[in-house]
Design a protein around this motif. Structure first.
Motif, PDB file in Angstrom:
ATOM      1  N   ASN A 170       0.853  -1.197   0.000  1.00  0.00           N
ATOM      2  CA  ASN A 170       0.000   0.000   0.000  1.00  0.00           C
ATOM      3  C   ASN A 170       0.886   1.244   0.000  1.00  0.00           C
ATOM      4  OD1 ASN A 170       0.942   0.184   2.639  1.00  0.00           O
ATOM      5  ND2 ASN A 170      -0.818  -0.946   3.428  1.00  0.00           N
ATOM      6  N   ASP A 171       0.287   2.442   0.037  1.00  0.00           N
ATOM      7  CA  ASP A 171       1.064   3.687  -0.049  1.00  0.00           C
ATOM      8  C   ASP A 171       2.117   3.790   1.049  1.00  0.00           C
ATOM      9  OD1 ASP A 171      -0.148   4.514  -2.294  1.00  0.00           O
ATOM     10  OD2 ASP A 171      -1.476   5.968  -1.333  1.00  0.00           O
ATOM     11  N   GLU A 172       1.739   3.381   2.263  1.00  0.00           N
ATOM     12  CA  GLU A 172       2.672   3.558   3.384  1.00  0.00           C
ATOM     13  C   GLU A 172       3.923   2.697   3.237  1.00  0.00           C
ATOM     14  OE1 GLU A 172      -0.907   2.815   5.508  1.00  0.00           O
ATOM     15  OE2 GLU A 172      -1.034   4.282   3.896  1.00  0.00           O
ATOM     16  N   THR A 173       3.790   1.573   2.568  1.00  0.00           N
ATOM     17  CA  THR A 173       4.940   0.674   2.450  1.00  0.00           C
ATOM     18  C   THR A 173       5.510   0.694   1.029  1.00  0.00           C
ATOM     19  OG1 THR A 173       3.392  -1.129   2.054  1.00  0.00           O
ATOM     20  CG2 THR A 173       4.223  -0.883   4.286  1.00  0.00           C
ATOM     21  N   SER A 174       5.138   1.738   0.279  1.00  0.00           N
ATOM     22  CA  SER A 174       5.499   1.815  -1.133  1.00  0.00           C
ATOM     23  C   SER A 174       6.952   1.461  -1.416  1.00  0.00           C
ATOM     24  CB  SER A 174       5.233   3.227  -1.641  1.00  0.00           C
ATOM     25  OG  SER A 174       5.844   3.401  -2.901  1.00  0.00           O
ATOM     26  N   ALA A 175       7.142   0.668  -2.463  1.00  0.00           N
ATOM     27  CA  ALA A 175       8.495   0.254  -2.852  1.00  0.00           C
ATOM     28  C   ALA A 175       9.285   1.414  -3.451  1.00  0.00           C
ATOM     29  CB  ALA A 175       8.415  -0.896  -3.853  1.00  0.00           C
ATOM     30  N   LEU A 176       8.583   2.503  -3.791  1.00  0.00           N
ATOM     31  CA  LEU A 176       9.283   3.616  -4.445  1.00  0.00           C
ATOM     32  C   LEU A 176      10.293   4.282  -3.523  1.00  0.00           C
ATOM     33  CD1 LEU A 176       6.304   5.238  -6.375  1.00  0.00           C
ATOM     34  CD2 LEU A 176       8.140   3.810  -7.290  1.00  0.00           C
ATOM     35  N   THR A 177      10.088   4.199  -2.215  1.00  0.00           N
ATOM     36  CA  THR A 177      11.003   4.846  -1.273  1.00  0.00           C
ATOM     37  C   THR A 177      11.998   3.865  -0.665  1.00  0.00           C
ATOM     38  OG1 THR A 177       9.335   4.582   0.461  1.00  0.00           O
ATOM     39  CG2 THR A 177       9.386   6.699  -0.673  1.00  0.00           C
ATOM     40  N   ASP A 178      12.093   2.664  -1.208  1.00  0.00           N
ATOM     41  CA  ASP A 178      13.049   1.680  -0.704  1.00  0.00           C
ATOM     42  C   ASP A 178      14.490   2.152  -0.889  1.00  0.00           C
ATOM     43  OD1 ASP A 178      11.074  -0.124  -0.125  1.00  0.00           O
ATOM     44  OD2 ASP A 178      11.372  -1.328  -1.946  1.00  0.00           O
ATOM     45  N   SER A 179      15.358   1.670  -0.016  1.00  0.00           N
ATOM     46  CA  SER A 179      16.772   1.753  -0.325  1.00  0.00           C
ATOM     47  C   SER A 179      17.006   1.102  -1.687  1.00  0.00           C
ATOM     48  CB  SER A 179      17.587   0.978   0.720  1.00  0.00           C
ATOM     49  OG  SER A 179      17.731   1.710   1.914  1.00  0.00           O
ATOM     50  N   PHE A 180      17.974   1.594  -2.421  1.00  0.00           N
ATOM     51  CA  PHE A 180      18.436   1.050  -3.708  1.00  0.00           C
ATOM     52  C   PHE A 180      17.577   1.451  -4.891  1.00  0.00           C
ATOM     53  CE2 PHE A 180      19.891  -2.187  -0.612  1.00  0.00           C
ATOM     54  CZ  PHE A 180      21.255  -1.920  -0.712  1.00  0.00           C
ATOM     55  N   GLN A 181      16.281   1.866  -4.687  1.00  0.00           N
ATOM     56  CA  GLN A 181      15.460   2.144  -5.866  1.00  0.00           C
ATOM     57  C   GLN A 181      16.032   3.324  -6.644  1.00  0.00           C
ATOM     58  OE1 GLN A 181      13.886   0.328  -7.571  1.00  0.00           O
ATOM     59  NE2 GLN A 181      12.386  -0.921  -6.527  1.00  0.00           N
ATOM     60  N   ASP A 182      16.729   4.253  -5.936  1.00  0.00           N
ATOM     61  CA  ASP A 182      17.382   5.344  -6.662  1.00  0.00           C
ATOM     62  C   ASP A 182      18.892   5.294  -6.441  1.00  0.00           C
ATOM     63  OD1 ASP A 182      17.315   5.935  -4.023  1.00  0.00           O
ATOM     64  OD2 ASP A 182      16.163   7.785  -4.220  1.00  0.00           O
ATOM     65  N   ASP A 183      19.408   4.077  -6.180  1.00  0.00           N
ATOM     66  CA  ASP A 183      20.833   3.884  -5.909  1.00  0.00           C
ATOM     67  C   ASP A 183      21.293   4.616  -4.664  1.00  0.00           C
ATOM     68  OD1 ASP A 183      21.627   1.972  -7.732  1.00  0.00           O
ATOM     69  OD2 ASP A 183      21.932   3.434  -9.334  1.00  0.00           O
ATOM     70  N   LEU A 184      20.358   4.926  -3.765  1.00  0.00           N
ATOM     71  CA  LEU A 184      20.711   5.520  -2.476  1.00  0.00           C
ATOM     72  C   LEU A 184      20.132   4.666  -1.360  1.00  0.00           C
ATOM     73  CD1 LEU A 184      19.946   9.345  -2.969  1.00  0.00           C
ATOM     74  CD2 LEU A 184      22.197   8.222  -2.965  1.00  0.00           C
ATOM     75  N   LEU A 185      20.815   4.643  -0.219  1.00  0.00           N
ATOM     76  CA  LEU A 185      20.233   3.995   0.954  1.00  0.00           C
ATOM     77  C   LEU A 185      19.107   4.885   1.491  1.00  0.00           C
ATOM     78  CD1 LEU A 185      23.471   2.796   2.797  1.00  0.00           C
ATOM     79  CD2 LEU A 185      22.103   1.600   1.066  1.00  0.00           C
ATOM     80  N   ALA A 186      18.186   4.272   2.228  1.00  0.00           N
ATOM     81  CA  ALA A 186      17.069   5.037   2.785  1.00  0.00           C
ATOM     82  C   ALA A 186      17.560   5.943   3.918  1.00  0.00           C
ATOM     83  CB  ALA A 186      15.992   4.089   3.298  1.00  0.00           C
ATOM     84  N   PRO A 187      16.919   7.117   4.089  1.00  0.00           N
ATOM     85  CA  PRO A 187      17.285   8.006   5.196  1.00  0.00           C
ATOM     86  C   PRO A 187      16.763   7.465   6.517  1.00  0.00           C
ATOM     87  CG  PRO A 187      15.373   8.865   4.035  1.00  0.00           C
ATOM     88  CD  PRO A 187      15.822   7.641   3.278  1.00  0.00           C
ATOM     89  N   PRO A 188      17.231   8.047   7.664  1.00  0.00           N
ATOM     90  CA  PRO A 188      16.678   7.619   8.958  1.00  0.00           C
ATOM     91  C   PRO A 188      15.194   7.957   9.054  1.00  0.00           C
ATOM     92  CG  PRO A 188      18.417   9.297   9.241  1.00  0.00           C
ATOM     93  CD  PRO A 188      18.229   9.098   7.784  1.00  0.00           C
ATOM     94  N   VAL A 189      14.448   7.172   9.817  1.00  0.00           N
ATOM     95  CA  VAL A 189      13.017   7.458  10.012  1.00  0.00           C
ATOM     96  C   VAL A 189      12.709   7.531  11.504  1.00  0.00           C
ATOM     97  CG1 VAL A 189      12.223   6.456   7.831  1.00  0.00           C
ATOM     98  CG2 VAL A 189      12.427   4.991   9.856  1.00  0.00           C
ATOM     99  N   TYR A 190      11.708   8.305  11.840  1.00  0.00           N
ATOM    100  CA  TYR A 190      11.264   8.489  13.231  1.00  0.00           C
ATOM    101  C   TYR A 190       9.757   8.367  13.298  1.00  0.00           C
ATOM    102  CZ  TYR A 190      15.876  10.622  13.981  1.00  0.00           C
ATOM    103  OH  TYR A 190      17.226  10.862  14.063  1.00  0.00           O
ATOM    104  N   THR A 191       9.253   7.942  14.460  1.00  0.00           N
ATOM    105  CA  THR A 191       7.815   7.978  14.708  1.00  0.00           C
ATOM    106  C   THR A 191       7.567   8.627  16.071  1.00  0.00           C
ATOM    107  OG1 THR A 191       5.780   6.672  14.758  1.00  0.00           O
ATOM    108  CG2 THR A 191       7.742   5.635  15.705  1.00  0.00           C
TER     109      THR A 191
END
Ligand code: 6GU
Length: 225
Positions: free
Chosen positions: A160-181
């Motif tokens: 779904n939108d919240e788990t979208s693969a578009l923001t995964d690490s590697f999809q743009d050859d970059l690791l994902a940034p830190p996340v907070y809740t």
């Protein structure tokens, strides 16, 4: 997508497909995963599937007859867009491979085991030889589960939108940034102000800068350096 997996140890990989995202993808009818026990095609009353390797290299090898019989019985039902063999001497699997393979309809995965499978099976059927990294596993089953997960989660409708693969690490050859809740402050440790600012453009810039810094620090190879 339909994934058929040939293995001598189906019980080793049943559970990953019976939980969470992979389970939901199958319930939604977006993906099907079928495990096939090679021992059903084993030879003689002991249902033998392996034998000693010619040339004296210690270790057992899966014989060609059960694999040919199993693969041909599956091919009689449908044609495969890819026949993958999981092996540490294969091409190292990455996100680009996952993206490409996720577009296919029917995929067959043959799990390597012991010292591998008879070379004639590889020569005759296999289109992709894949390793999941530079270390050795006891068998190809866990690799087959890893590959299946990586493919299925990319199929439209699985996430779904919240788990979208578009923001995964590697999809743009970059690791994902830190996340907070929540909470914004926990034991005196705070969330960076920008993330609670509501300023979408600034948040995007911060995320990109963090992703770049993390990639530079941990995986400079991804930046071509
Ligand atoms: Cl695909 N199989 C085995 N046995 N070991 C591995 C692997 C595969 N990928 C990395 N190590």
């Amino acid at each position: 997508m339909r994934i058929d997996i040939i293995t001598v140890l189906p019980e080793l990989i049943r559970s990953p497909f019976e939980a969470s995202i992979l389970k939901r993808a199958q319930q939604k009818g977006i993906a099907e995963v079928h495990l096939h026990d090679l021992k059903a095609f084993g030879m003689g009353k002991h249902k033998q599937v392996d034998d000693y390797s010619f040339g004296g290299n210690a270790g057992m090898v899966l014989r060609p007859e059960p694999l040919f019989a199993c693969i041909e019985s599956l091919q009689a039902e449908r044609s495969y867009d890819a026949i993958i063999y999981t092996t540490p001497d294969g091409k190292r699997f990455d996100q680009k491979d996952a993206n490409q393979l996720s577009l296919l309809g029917n995929v067959l995965i043959i799990c390597g085991h012991y010292k591998g499978i008879d070379q004639r099976v590889r020569d005759h059927f296999v289109t992709h030889e894949i390793s999941i990294g530079d270390y050795v596993l006891s068998g190809g089953e866990l690799a087959a589960a890893v590959i299946s997960d990586a493919l299925i989660r990319l199929i439209p409708g699985v996430l779904n939108d919240e788990t979208s693969a578009l923001t995964d690490s590697f999809q743009d050859d970059l690791l994902a940034p830190p996340v907070y809740t929540r909470p914004a402050e926990f034991r005196g440790m705070t969330v960076p102000d920008v993330l609670t600012s509501g300023h979408a453009k600034k948040i995007e810039e911060w995320n990109h800068a963090q992703a770049l810094a993390r990639t530079q620090e941990r995986r400079p190879d991804l930046l071509g350096e």
